[in-house]
Design a protein around this motif. Structure first.
Motif, PDB file in Angstrom:
ATOM      1  N   ASP A 141      40.068  35.161  42.706  1.00  0.00           N
ATOM      2  CA  ASP A 141      39.448  36.355  43.280  1.00  0.00           C
ATOM      3  C   ASP A 141      40.391  36.961  44.309  1.00  0.00           C
ATOM      4  OD1 ASP A 141      37.099  36.208  41.820  1.00  0.00           O
ATOM      5  OD2 ASP A 141      36.099  34.937  43.307  1.00  0.00           O
ATOM      6  N   LYS A 143      40.373  38.896  47.381  1.00  0.00           N
ATOM      7  CA  LYS A 143      39.448  39.317  48.426  1.00  0.00           C
ATOM      8  C   LYS A 143      40.221  40.024  49.530  1.00  0.00           C
ATOM      9  CE  LYS A 143      35.977  35.881  47.275  1.00  0.00           C
ATOM     10  NZ  LYS A 143      35.053  34.832  47.776  1.00  0.00           N
ATOM     11  N   ASP A 144      39.527  40.410  50.581  1.00  0.00           N
ATOM     12  CA  ASP A 144      40.183  41.165  51.644  1.00  0.00           C
ATOM     13  C   ASP A 144      41.106  40.268  52.455  1.00  0.00           C
ATOM     14  OD1 ASP A 144      39.175  43.592  50.917  1.00  0.00           O
ATOM     15  OD2 ASP A 144      37.372  43.391  52.147  1.00  0.00           O
ATOM     16  N   SER A 148      41.579  33.767  46.495  1.00  0.00           N
ATOM     17  CA  SER A 148      40.703  32.598  46.445  1.00  0.00           C
ATOM     18  C   SER A 148      40.547  32.102  45.004  1.00  0.00           C
ATOM     19  CB  SER A 148      39.336  32.942  47.026  1.00  0.00           C
ATOM     20  OG  SER A 148      38.468  31.839  46.969  1.00  0.00           O
ATOM     21  N   ALA A 165      37.905  41.760  44.255  1.00  0.00           N
ATOM     22  CA  ALA A 165      36.542  41.634  44.764  1.00  0.00           C
ATOM     23  C   ALA A 165      36.431  41.978  46.234  1.00  0.00           C
ATOM     24  CB  ALA A 165      36.045  40.204  44.531  1.00  0.00           C
ATOM     25  N   GLY A 166      37.398  42.728  46.779  1.00  0.00           N
ATOM     26  CA  GLY A 166      37.361  43.094  48.190  1.00  0.00           C
ATOM     27  C   GLY A 166      36.885  44.522  48.394  1.00  0.00           C
ATOM     28  N   HIS A 170      44.255  46.120  46.979  1.00  0.00           N
ATOM     29  CA  HIS A 170      45.315  45.119  47.039  1.00  0.00           C
ATOM     30  C   HIS A 170      46.110  45.145  45.741  1.00  0.00           C
ATOM     31  CE1 HIS A 170      43.377  43.341  50.578  1.00  0.00           C
ATOM     32  NE2 HIS A 170      42.234  43.359  49.905  1.00  0.00           N
ATOM     33  N   SER A 186      38.858  47.115  42.727  1.00  0.00           N
ATOM     34  CA  SER A 186      37.937  46.622  41.698  1.00  0.00           C
ATOM     35  C   SER A 186      38.706  46.451  40.397  1.00  0.00           C
ATOM     36  CB  SER A 186      36.772  47.607  41.506  1.00  0.00           C
ATOM     37  OG  SER A 186      37.266  48.863  41.060  1.00  0.00           O
TER      38      SER A 186
END
Length: 218
Positions: A141, A143-144, A148, A165-166, A170, A186
């Motif tokens: 994932d 993330k911000d 992960s 997923a943030g 990114h 996304s």
């Protein structure tokens, strides 16, 4: 009142230094002169879990000491597989100036594995290791400001897929390798196939401190 004669101080200092160094050859706080080897103990690498047909991340090592706990160099250690498959490199090693000898262990398809370290009449030591087949796929994932999980293991020929997923955009960027391109918040990137063993590091082009690692094993 007690008086101390100054001409006795050098002898007193020498005696204190001798005690600090473990006497005339013991394993105290300072250097010591090794005597005959009497102890063989585990130093590192026991109880690892890894993947079949791959070297364990940490070498197996033992330490040899004399009766005063002083490390003994120059002692030949024989390493042998007792149960399970795999291989050792080397099968014989010699203790260094710190009394330590080591070997690299690869666990074969049969697990658990037991490796015995021995030297003459010294008490031998048994190391254990377990192994399973490496995964053929993994998911990460995005993330911000972190990936992960940050580190994943994958078998040669396996694939990894990233899901964004943030709340902010990114990238997934390998130096000289795959790149998700325009920053996004996304969607997905991959699956990416990894064909050669080794450690592959990647990062986010927007946030340079955001890093991840793919460890590709045999």
């Amino acid at each position: 009142m007690t008086f101390l004669r100054w001409n006795r101080l050098p002898a007193l200092g020498a005696g204190l230094m001798l005690l600090a160094c473990g006497g005339g050859g013991g394993g105290g706080m300072g250097p010591c002169t090794p005597g005959a080897a009497t102890q063989l103990a585990k130093n590192g690498g026991d109880g690892q879990s890894w993947y079949v047909n791959n070297p364990l991340p940490t070498p197996l090592s033992v330490i040899v000491r004399d009766a005063s706990n002083c490390p003994v160099p120059g002692i030949v250690i024989n390493w042998a597989i007792q149960t399970g498959g795999g291989g050792l490199s080397p099968a014989q090693s010699t203790t260094n100036s710190s009394g330590i000898a080591s070997t690299v262990d690869s666990v074969g398809a049969t697990s658990p594995q037991v490796i015995r370290a021995g030297s003459g009449t010294l008490p031998s030591q048994d190391f254990t290791a377990t192994a399973a087949a490496p995964p053929t796929s993994a998911a990460v994932d995005v993330k911000d400001n972190f990936f992960s999980p940050q580190t994943v293991d994958i078998q040669e020929g396996g694939t990894v897929t990233w899901t964004f997923a943030g709340a902010i955009a990114h990238t997934v960027t390998f130096t000289g390798g795959p790149d998700s391109g325009t920053p996004q918040a996304s969607g997905m990137f991959g699956p990416v196939t990894f064909t050669s063993a080794g450690t592959k590091n990647y990062f986010c082009k927007v946030h340079g401190s955001m890093t991840g690692t793919i460890r590709v094993v045999h």
